[in-house]
Design a protein around this motif. Structure first.
Motif, PDB file in Angstrom:
ATOM      1  N   LEU A  15      10.296  -3.088  -3.545  1.00 40.51           N
ATOM      2  CA  LEU A  15      10.788  -1.727  -3.380  1.00 40.51           C
ATOM      3  C   LEU A  15       9.614  -0.796  -3.138  1.00 40.51           C
ATOM      4  N   GLY A  16       9.613  -0.140  -1.967  1.00 33.62           N
ATOM      5  CA  GLY A  16       8.678   0.927  -1.710  1.00 33.62           C
ATOM      6  C   GLY A  16       9.229   2.234  -2.244  1.00 33.62           C
ATOM      7  N   PRO A  17       8.524   3.345  -2.076  1.00 32.57           N
ATOM      8  CA  PRO A  17       8.998   4.621  -2.610  1.00 32.57           C
ATOM      9  C   PRO A  17      10.384   5.023  -2.122  1.00 32.57           C
ATOM     10  N   ALA A  18      10.733   4.680  -0.876  1.00 31.48           N
ATOM     11  CA  ALA A  18      12.033   5.087  -0.341  1.00 31.48           C
ATOM     12  C   ALA A  18      12.778   3.959   0.346  1.00 31.48           C
ATOM     13  N   SER A  19      12.148   2.810   0.507  1.00 23.67           N
ATOM     14  CA  SER A  19      12.738   1.734   1.295  1.00 23.67           C
ATOM     15  C   SER A  19      12.531   0.384   0.630  1.00 23.67           C
ATOM     16  N   ILE A  20      13.366  -0.570   1.014  1.00 19.73           N
ATOM     17  CA  ILE A  20      13.089  -1.963   0.695  1.00 19.73           C
ATOM     18  C   ILE A  20      12.119  -2.477   1.753  1.00 19.73           C
TER      19      ILE A  20
ATOM     20  N   SER B 100       0.869  -1.171   0.000  1.00 18.45           N
ATOM     21  CA  SER B 100       0.000   0.000   0.000  1.00 18.45           C
ATOM     22  C   SER B 100       0.904   1.217   0.000  1.00 18.45           C
ATOM     23  N   GLY B 101       0.563   2.212  -0.793  1.00 18.74           N
ATOM     24  CA  GLY B 101       1.423   3.383  -0.903  1.00 18.74           C
ATOM     25  C   GLY B 101       2.505   3.245  -1.938  1.00 18.74           C
ATOM     26  N   GLY B 102       2.412   2.225  -2.790  1.00 21.08           N
ATOM     27  CA  GLY B 102       3.368   2.042  -3.871  1.00 21.08           C
ATOM     28  C   GLY B 102       4.303   0.878  -3.659  1.00 21.08           C
ATOM     29  N   GLY B 103       4.563   0.122  -4.723  1.00 23.71           N
ATOM     30  CA  GLY B 103       5.481  -1.004  -4.650  1.00 23.71           C
ATOM     31  C   GLY B 103       5.831  -1.522  -6.027  1.00 23.71           C
ATOM     32  N   VAL B 104       7.114  -1.853  -6.223  1.00 29.53           N
ATOM     33  CA  VAL B 104       7.593  -2.427  -7.484  1.00 29.53           C
ATOM     34  C   VAL B 104       8.611  -3.511  -7.166  1.00 29.53           C
ATOM     35  N   GLU B 105       8.933  -4.318  -8.168  1.00 36.32           N
ATOM     36  CA  GLU B 105       9.984  -5.342  -8.108  1.00 36.32           C
ATOM     37  C   GLU B 105       9.846  -6.318  -6.936  1.00 36.32           C
ATOM     38  N   PRO B 106       8.811  -7.141  -6.927  1.00 37.68           N
ATOM     39  CA  PRO B 106       8.728  -8.161  -5.879  1.00 37.68           C
ATOM     40  C   PRO B 106       9.807  -9.218  -6.060  1.00 37.68           C
ATOM     41  N   LYS B 107      10.244  -9.801  -4.955  1.00 42.40           N
ATOM     42  CA  LYS B 107      11.300 -10.810  -4.998  1.00 42.40           C
ATOM     43  C   LYS B 107      11.113 -11.774  -3.833  1.00 42.40           C
ATOM     44  N   TRP B 108      11.071 -13.087  -4.133  1.00 40.01           N
ATOM     45  CA  TRP B 108      10.931 -14.109  -3.103  1.00 40.01           C
ATOM     46  C   TRP B 108      12.294 -14.537  -2.588  1.00 40.01           C
TER      47      TRP B 108
ATOM     48  N   VAL C 115      -1.185 -16.190   3.106  1.00 35.98           N
ATOM     49  CA  VAL C 115      -1.283 -15.351   4.297  1.00 35.98           C
ATOM     50  C   VAL C 115       0.038 -14.623   4.465  1.00 35.98           C
ATOM     51  N   HIS C 116      -0.037 -13.323   4.773  1.00 36.17           N
ATOM     52  CA  HIS C 116       1.192 -12.550   4.970  1.00 36.17           C
ATOM     53  C   HIS C 116       0.946 -11.505   6.050  1.00 36.17           C
ATOM     54  N   ASP C 117       2.038 -11.045   6.667  1.00 35.50           N
ATOM     55  CA  ASP C 117       1.895  -9.985   7.657  1.00 35.50           C
ATOM     56  C   ASP C 117       2.015  -8.618   7.000  1.00 35.50           C
ATOM     57  N   THR C 118       1.875  -7.559   7.774  1.00 37.83           N
ATOM     58  CA  THR C 118       1.956  -6.202   7.236  1.00 37.83           C
ATOM     59  C   THR C 118       3.385  -5.902   6.784  1.00 37.83           C
ATOM     60  N   PRO C 119       3.577  -5.475   5.540  1.00 43.40           N
ATOM     61  CA  PRO C 119       4.935  -5.155   5.084  1.00 43.40           C
ATOM     62  C   PRO C 119       5.570  -4.065   5.942  1.00 43.40           C
ATOM     63  N   LYS C 120       6.865  -4.187   6.149  1.00 40.98           N
ATOM     64  CA  LYS C 120       7.591  -3.178   6.925  1.00 40.98           C
ATOM     65  C   LYS C 120       8.865  -2.783   6.191  1.00 40.98           C
ATOM     66  N   ALA C 121       9.260  -1.540   6.404  1.00 43.45           N
ATOM     67  CA  ALA C 121      10.487  -1.026   5.799  1.00 43.45           C
ATOM     68  C   ALA C 121      11.689  -1.554   6.576  1.00 43.45           C
TER      69      ALA C 121
END
Length: 388
Positions: free
Chosen positions: A304-309, A286-294, A321-327
């Protein structure tokens, strides 16, 4: 400057790039991370006076080395302010970076992008353009022997390496031709796997010898397809909507497809089940994301988020099922590929990231990129660079 009628070409400035002629009688151009201007007589095709530095800290593209600026007809200047990449052709250093920001140099400094670590962890494939930007080739770095070997020698752009699950072969895009496969040790000849004049980029090589790729189509931007390397090699659509589906990656167990899509108006990360992608869909970012990688164990999905991995932990059950993404890591000191294919890779355990440390940023306190707009800039230009 070149005459359109006679073809005669005259050199004006040595080393400059991205020139703009302005009706005020100025030639504006980039040199390094600076923006310069010089008085230019369009009638006689001659320069008057010396160049004047107007802006410093101009950001250059990671792949194309283009200077990110523009001047409007009503006198506004817009530019991106941030780290110069030495024209993106500087000797960036490949480094492992853990979630605390601690770096471990790989021992490789190169003009390179799109790092891809082999599944067995012993080698790294990357793209490297020639100094004149006319060609780009695939190179392979041995982590254990610390040697660098050129893999492709064909003319044109070869980019976007994807390793086979057993680390013996590499698939890559030959721009304007399609997808090729060749042995990773450099033996044998490249074999055309998928012929296409469109942009077709390989992304994931599955254990059952199927290859996931994205393809630029005229109707719906980028779509995701699949081709069976062991069968008739007919490529089939996997996910195609009116939006852009891009940079697909598959979990190691082959159960989940992660990708970026602009269906919300900007790119976010989504996950669908395989092989039936219509059986479900989950938005991860949420708030933007590109380049997913397992990660290799399938428990970590990074992007990649706007400013962080960003990372999210994925459950190991039959349901997604996944938890909330964190920087976990600020990425402003590391190269970002605004063009395809890749910016980074992830370690097998998901705890470290392989990134390109920007040349000249060691120990630097670098601010995030910003878009700067200067109104009435042409008045400053005329005052500082007189034409008469």
């Amino acid at each position: 400057v070149q005459s359109l009628s006679t073809g005669k070409r005259t050199g004006l400035i040595s080393g400059g790039s991205d020139a703009h002629y302005l009706p005020t009688g100025h030639l504006v151009y980039a040199l390094g991370d600076g923006l310069f201007a010089v008085a230019f007589d369009a009638a006689t095709l001659t320069l008057h006076g010396g160049p004047v530095s107007l802006v410093q800290g101009l950001f250059r593209g990671v792949i194309s080395a283009s200077a990110n600026y523009g001047v409007s007809n009503d006198g506004k200047l817009v530019y991106v302010n941030g780290i110069g990449v030495g024209g993106a052709l500087g000797q960036n250093s490949e480094v492992w970076v853990d979630r605390d920001g601690k770096e471990e140099p790989l021992g490789l400094s190169c003009t390179c992008s799109s790092p891809a670590v082999s599944p067995d962890g012993t080698r790294l494939a990357f793209d490297s353009p020639t100094p004149d930007l006319k060609d780009a080739d695939i190179w392979v770095w041995s982590v254990t022997q610390r040697t660098n070997t050129r893999l492709t020698f064909e003319p044109g752009y070869q980019l976007g390496s994807v390793w086979s699950p057993d680390s013996t072969r590499i698939a890559y895009e030959s721009l304007g031709e399609g997808i090729y496969v060749r042995p990773a040790d450099g033996t044998g000849m490249p074999e055309l796997l998928l012929k296409s004049t469109n942009t077709v980029i390989p992304w994931a090589w599955l254990a059952d010898d199927k290859l996931i790729f994205s393809e630029a189509t005229g109707s719906s931007g980028f779509d995701i397809g699949i081709v069976d390397l062991s069968g008739d090699r007919e490529h089939k659509p996997l996910l195609a909507t009116k939006f852009n589906e891009y940079r697909p990656t598959v979990s190691p167990d082959g159960q989940w497809l992660a990708y970026q899509s602009d269906e919300s108006g900007h790119y976010e990360i989504y996950v669908r089940p395989l092989p039936n992608v219509e059986a479900g869909k989950w938005q991860v970012s949420s708030g933007g994301g590109v380049e997913p990688k397992w990660s290799r164990d399938g428990r970590t999905l990074a992007f990649l988020g706007p400013a962080s991995i960003m990372v999210t932990t994925v459950g190991n059950g039959t349901a997604f099922v996944h938890d909330t993404p964190k920087a976990v890591l600020d990425r402003k000191l590391y190269a970002y590929n605004e063009l395809p294919p890749r910016t980074y890779d992830i370690s097998p355990d998901g705890q470290r990231f392989l990134l390109s440390r920007l040349a000249g940023t060691e120990g630097a306190n670098v601010e995030p990129l910003q878009i700067i707009v200067v109104t009435n800039w042409v008045e400053e230009l005329k005052a500082r660079v007189p034409t008469k």
